[in-house]
Scaffold this motif. Structure first.
Motif, PDB file in Angstrom:
ATOM      1  N   TYR A   1       0.853  -1.186   0.000  1.00 51.18           N
ATOM      2  CA  TYR A   1       0.000   0.000   0.000  1.00 51.18           C
ATOM      3  C   TYR A   1       0.888   1.236   0.000  1.00 51.18           C
ATOM      4  CZ  TYR A   1       0.929   0.044   5.040  1.00 51.18           C
ATOM      5  OH  TYR A   1       1.550   0.056   6.259  1.00 51.18           O
TER       6      TYR A   1
ATOM      7  N   ARG B   1      -3.720   1.407   3.679  1.00 52.97           N
ATOM      8  CA  ARG B   1      -3.297   0.477   4.727  1.00 52.97           C
ATOM      9  C   ARG B   1      -4.497  -0.325   5.243  1.00 52.97           C
ATOM     10  NH1 ARG B   1       0.527   1.549   9.890  1.00 52.97           N
ATOM     11  NH2 ARG B   1       0.278  -0.527  10.780  1.00 52.97           N
ATOM     12  N   ALA B   2      -5.612   0.355   5.474  1.00 51.49           N
ATOM     13  CA  ALA B   2      -6.818  -0.316   5.958  1.00 51.49           C
ATOM     14  C   ALA B   2      -7.287  -1.348   4.934  1.00 51.49           C
ATOM     15  CB  ALA B   2      -7.916   0.703   6.249  1.00 51.49           C
TER      16      ALA B   2
ATOM     17  N   GLU C   1      -4.902  -4.361   4.990  1.00 49.47           N
ATOM     18  CA  GLU C   1      -5.115  -5.201   6.169  1.00 49.47           C
ATOM     19  C   GLU C   1      -6.412  -5.985   6.068  1.00 49.47           C
ATOM     20  OE1 GLU C   1      -4.677  -2.439   9.390  1.00 49.47           O
ATOM     21  OE2 GLU C   1      -2.485  -2.494   9.267  1.00 49.47           O
ATOM     22  N   GLN C   2      -7.467  -5.342   5.578  1.00 47.29           N
ATOM     23  CA  GLN C   2      -8.745  -6.036   5.455  1.00 47.29           C
ATOM     24  C   GLN C   2      -8.674  -7.139   4.400  1.00 47.29           C
ATOM     25  OE1 GLN C   2     -12.191  -3.769   4.146  1.00 47.29           O
ATOM     26  NE2 GLN C   2     -13.493  -4.979   5.484  1.00 47.29           N
TER      27      GLN C   2
ATOM     28  N   GLY D   1      -5.975  -8.614   3.322  1.00 47.64           N
ATOM     29  CA  GLY D   1      -5.054  -9.626   3.820  1.00 47.64           C
ATOM     30  C   GLY D   1      -5.731 -10.577   4.790  1.00 47.64           C
ATOM     31  N   GLY D   2      -6.521 -10.038   5.695  1.00 46.90           N
ATOM     32  CA  GLY D   2      -7.256 -10.871   6.638  1.00 46.90           C
ATOM     33  C   GLY D   2      -8.249 -11.773   5.936  1.00 46.90           C
TER      34      GLY D   2
ATOM     35  N   LYS E   1      -6.351 -14.517   4.087  1.00 47.54           N
ATOM     36  CA  LYS E   1      -5.791 -15.484   5.042  1.00 47.54           C
ATOM     37  C   LYS E   1      -6.867 -16.470   5.498  1.00 47.54           C
ATOM     38  CE  LYS E   1      -2.975 -15.810   9.167  1.00 47.54           C
ATOM     39  NZ  LYS E   1      -2.155 -15.069  10.108  1.00 47.54           N
TER      40      LYS E   1
ATOM     41  N   ASP F   1       3.236 -10.070   5.812  1.00 48.89           N
ATOM     42  CA  ASP F   1       2.713  -8.815   6.341  1.00 48.89           C
ATOM     43  C   ASP F   1       2.536  -7.796   5.217  1.00 48.89           C
ATOM     44  OD1 ASP F   1       2.702  -9.778   8.944  1.00 48.89           O
ATOM     45  OD2 ASP F   1       4.700  -8.989   9.379  1.00 48.89           O
ATOM     46  N   ALA F   2       1.508  -6.945   5.347  1.00 57.48           N
ATOM     47  CA  ALA F   2       1.304  -5.859   4.391  1.00 57.48           C
ATOM     48  C   ALA F   2       2.531  -4.944   4.431  1.00 57.48           C
ATOM     49  CB  ALA F   2       0.042  -5.079   4.736  1.00 57.48           C
TER      50      ALA F   2
ATOM     51  N   GLU G   1       4.271  -1.244   3.483  1.00 58.96           N
ATOM     52  CA  GLU G   1       4.145   0.163   3.105  1.00 58.96           C
ATOM     53  C   GLU G   1       5.249   0.469   2.100  1.00 58.96           C
ATOM     54  OE1 GLU G   1       3.404   4.026   5.697  1.00 58.96           O
ATOM     55  OE2 GLU G   1       5.467   3.314   5.872  1.00 58.96           O
TER      56      GLU G   1
ATOM     57  N   HIS H   1     -14.822  -5.548   1.055  1.00 58.74           N
ATOM     58  CA  HIS H   1     -14.218  -4.264   1.427  1.00 58.74           C
ATOM     59  C   HIS H   1     -15.087  -3.101   0.956  1.00 58.74           C
ATOM     60  CE1 HIS H   1     -11.331  -1.139   2.209  1.00 58.74           C
ATOM     61  NE2 HIS H   1     -11.493  -0.714   0.972  1.00 58.74           N
TER      62      HIS H   1
END
Length: 98
Positions: free
Chosen positions: A11, A19-20, A23-24, A26-27, A30, A39-40, A42, A92
């Motif tokens: 991101y 970033r949000a 993370e969303q 990615g979750g 997963k 991990d995400a 930056e 999302h």
């Protein structure tokens, strides 16, 4: 490095909405796929920097890694990843009200 593996989401630096989203998604991925998640990250990548809308860059794995290459070479696994990714994007959009 053939030991590096897994799905990775990038991101844009200093953009909280990206970033949000990373993370969303990615979750979601997963929970709904069998691929290993990293991990995400930056980053200040041009493809992210030059857009004015919320965005992420998703790398689905590393062809240099034997396990990732097996996953990405399988039509069934690619379909699983594509469906999970599409569902995650729709989720999302619904959650963020866009």
């Amino acid at each position: 490095d053939p030991s590096v593996r897994g799905l990775e989401i990038h991101y844009q630096k200093r953009r909280q909405e990206g970033r949000a989203m990373a993370e969303q998604l990615g979750g979601w991925l997963k929970e709904n796929t069998s691929i290993e998640m990293r991990d995400a990250q930056e980053n200040n990548l041009q493809i992210l920097r030059e857009t004015s809308v919320e965005s992420v860059l998703i790398e689905l794995g590393f062809l240099t890694n034997t396990e990732d290459r097996k996953i990405l070479s399988s039509p069934q696994k690619r379909d699983e990843l594509a469906k999970a990714l599409a569902d995650g994007i729709l989720h999302h959009i619904q959650e963020s009200g866009h």
